[in-house]
Design a protein around this motif. Structure first.
Motif, PDB file in Angstrom:
ATOM      1  N   SER A  41     -24.578 -51.902 -40.889  1.00 39.90           N
ATOM      2  CA  SER A  41     -23.313 -51.006 -40.061  1.00 39.90           C
ATOM      3  C   SER A  41     -24.009 -49.691 -39.851  1.00 39.90           C
ATOM      4  CB  SER A  41     -21.900 -51.289 -40.528  1.00 39.90           C
ATOM      5  OG  SER A  41     -21.607 -50.606 -41.431  1.00 39.90           O
ATOM      6  N   THR A  42     -23.064 -49.028 -38.493  1.00 48.18           N
ATOM      7  CA  THR A  42     -23.613 -47.832 -38.565  1.00 48.18           C
ATOM      8  C   THR A  42     -23.231 -46.936 -39.685  1.00 48.18           C
ATOM      9  OG1 THR A  42     -23.241 -47.896 -35.785  1.00 48.18           O
ATOM     10  CG2 THR A  42     -23.215 -45.657 -36.754  1.00 48.18           C
ATOM     11  N   THR A  43     -21.837 -46.854 -40.070  1.00 50.77           N
ATOM     12  CA  THR A  43     -21.230 -46.436 -41.200  1.00 50.77           C
ATOM     13  C   THR A  43     -22.513 -46.254 -42.449  1.00 50.77           C
ATOM     14  OG1 THR A  43     -18.713 -47.040 -40.126  1.00 50.77           O
ATOM     15  CG2 THR A  43     -18.839 -45.913 -42.795  1.00 50.77           C
ATOM     16  N   ALA A  45     -25.347 -47.598 -42.418  1.00 50.84           N
ATOM     17  CA  ALA A  45     -26.688 -47.191 -42.471  1.00 50.84           C
ATOM     18  C   ALA A  45     -26.652 -45.136 -43.099  1.00 50.84           C
ATOM     19  CB  ALA A  45     -26.676 -47.150 -41.307  1.00 50.84           C
ATOM     20  N   ILE A  46     -25.883 -44.753 -42.349  1.00 51.32           N
ATOM     21  CA  ILE A  46     -25.739 -43.440 -42.618  1.00 51.32           C
ATOM     22  C   ILE A  46     -25.245 -42.806 -44.588  1.00 51.32           C
ATOM     23  CG2 ILE A  46     -23.377 -41.241 -42.500  1.00 51.32           C
ATOM     24  CD1 ILE A  46     -23.238 -42.756 -39.142  1.00 51.32           C
ATOM     25  N   LYS A  47     -24.479 -44.071 -44.792  1.00 46.71           N
ATOM     26  CA  LYS A  47     -24.014 -43.968 -46.427  1.00 46.71           C
ATOM     27  C   LYS A  47     -25.393 -43.461 -47.129  1.00 46.71           C
ATOM     28  CE  LYS A  47     -19.142 -45.300 -47.179  1.00 46.71           C
ATOM     29  NZ  LYS A  47     -18.497 -46.098 -47.129  1.00 46.71           N
ATOM     30  N   ILE A  48     -26.107 -44.856 -46.544  1.00 50.29           N
ATOM     31  CA  ILE A  48     -27.451 -45.144 -46.861  1.00 50.29           C
ATOM     32  C   ILE A  48     -28.146 -43.737 -47.291  1.00 50.29           C
ATOM     33  CG2 ILE A  48     -29.754 -46.310 -47.148  1.00 50.29           C
ATOM     34  CD1 ILE A  48     -27.514 -48.709 -46.380  1.00 50.29           C
ATOM     35  N   ALA A  49     -28.939 -43.687 -44.914  1.00 49.33           N
ATOM     36  CA  ALA A  49     -29.552 -42.023 -45.040  1.00 49.33           C
ATOM     37  C   ALA A  49     -29.330 -40.885 -45.715  1.00 49.33           C
ATOM     38  CB  ALA A  49     -28.990 -41.958 -43.936  1.00 49.33           C
ATOM     39  N   ARG A  50     -27.717 -40.883 -46.070  1.00 48.56           N
ATOM     40  CA  ARG A  50     -27.148 -39.742 -46.796  1.00 48.56           C
ATOM     41  C   ARG A  50     -27.488 -39.422 -48.602  1.00 48.56           C
ATOM     42  NH1 ARG A  50     -20.797 -38.309 -44.366  1.00 48.56           N
ATOM     43  NH2 ARG A  50     -21.745 -37.813 -42.801  1.00 48.56           N
ATOM     44  N   PHE A  52     -30.162 -40.316 -49.913  1.00 49.05           N
ATOM     45  CA  PHE A  52     -31.546 -40.410 -49.833  1.00 49.05           C
ATOM     46  C   PHE A  52     -32.006 -38.987 -49.090  1.00 49.05           C
ATOM     47  CE2 PHE A  52     -32.249 -45.390 -49.420  1.00 49.05           C
ATOM     48  CZ  PHE A  52     -32.230 -45.211 -50.660  1.00 49.05           C
ATOM     49  N   ALA A  53     -30.339 -38.235 -48.703  1.00 44.03           N
ATOM     50  CA  ALA A  53     -31.381 -37.015 -47.651  1.00 44.03           C
ATOM     51  C   ALA A  53     -32.404 -37.418 -46.492  1.00 44.03           C
ATOM     52  CB  ALA A  53     -31.114 -35.695 -48.665  1.00 44.03           C
ATOM     53  N   LYS A  54     -32.198 -38.090 -45.737  1.00 41.40           N
ATOM     54  CA  LYS A  54     -32.519 -38.579 -44.516  1.00 41.40           C
ATOM     55  C   LYS A  54     -32.294 -39.076 -43.578  1.00 41.40           C
ATOM     56  CE  LYS A  54     -35.957 -38.931 -47.105  1.00 41.40           C
ATOM     57  NZ  LYS A  54     -37.880 -38.900 -46.780  1.00 41.40           N
ATOM     58  N   LYS A  55     -31.949 -38.911 -42.489  1.00 36.97           N
ATOM     59  CA  LYS A  55     -32.242 -39.161 -41.089  1.00 36.97           C
ATOM     60  C   LYS A  55     -31.719 -40.714 -40.940  1.00 36.97           C
ATOM     61  CE  LYS A  55     -33.671 -35.707 -38.475  1.00 36.97           C
ATOM     62  NZ  LYS A  55     -34.133 -35.358 -37.423  1.00 36.97           N
ATOM     63  N   VAL A  56     -30.211 -41.364 -40.326  1.00 38.11           N
ATOM     64  CA  VAL A  56     -30.588 -42.354 -40.313  1.00 38.11           C
ATOM     65  C   VAL A  56     -32.239 -43.191 -39.731  1.00 38.11           C
ATOM     66  CG1 VAL A  56     -29.661 -44.271 -39.172  1.00 38.11           C
ATOM     67  CG2 VAL A  56     -28.494 -42.580 -40.675  1.00 38.11           C
ATOM     68  N   GLU A  57     -32.613 -42.909 -38.708  1.00 37.02           N
ATOM     69  CA  GLU A  57     -34.328 -43.098 -37.752  1.00 37.02           C
ATOM     70  C   GLU A  57     -35.473 -42.908 -39.104  1.00 37.02           C
ATOM     71  OE1 GLU A  57     -31.977 -40.902 -36.253  1.00 37.02           O
ATOM     72  OE2 GLU A  57     -32.703 -39.431 -35.875  1.00 37.02           O
ATOM     73  N   ASP A  58     -35.047 -42.054 -40.558  1.00 42.63           N
ATOM     74  CA  ASP A  58     -35.980 -41.834 -41.215  1.00 42.63           C
ATOM     75  C   ASP A  58     -36.053 -42.962 -42.270  1.00 42.63           C
ATOM     76  OD1 ASP A  58     -37.115 -39.211 -39.968  1.00 42.63           O
ATOM     77  OD2 ASP A  58     -35.575 -38.302 -41.042  1.00 42.63           O
ATOM     78  N   ILE A  59     -34.957 -43.918 -42.171  1.00 41.59           N
ATOM     79  CA  ILE A  59     -34.746 -45.133 -43.099  1.00 41.59           C
ATOM     80  C   ILE A  59     -34.869 -46.538 -42.054  1.00 41.59           C
ATOM     81  CG2 ILE A  59     -33.228 -46.102 -44.806  1.00 41.59           C
ATOM     82  CD1 ILE A  59     -33.961 -43.551 -45.470  1.00 41.59           C
TER      83      ILE A  59
END
Length: 66
Positions: A41-43, A45-50, A52-59
């Motif tokens: 989910s978007t939520t 994906a954002i949690k995972i990116a956070r 790694f301290a990256k943007k969602v589109e970097d992951i």
């Protein structure tokens, strides 16, 4: 959908279980996402990116057929 979660986990030296705990899902969910069998989910994906301290589109990256 492609992702670099496995690579990013290696950089932080964390297991699937540790990532799962941080984003409040099961280890199996992380495994399924890494293998491309499950689109988060978007939520999530954002949690995972956070983590790694990256943007969602970097992951995550869309495949040509997505």
């Amino acid at each position: 959908m492609k992702n670099v979660i496995r690579v990013e986990r290696a950089v932080l030296n964390i297991s699937q279980a540790e990532l799962a705990e941080r984003v409040q899902v099961s280890r199996q969910t992380i495994n399924a996402i890494e293998l491309g069998k499950y689109v988060p989910s978007t939520t999530l994906a954002i949690k995972i990116a956070r983590v790694f301290a990256k943007k969602v589109e970097d992951i995550f990256e869309l495949d040509d057929d997505d």
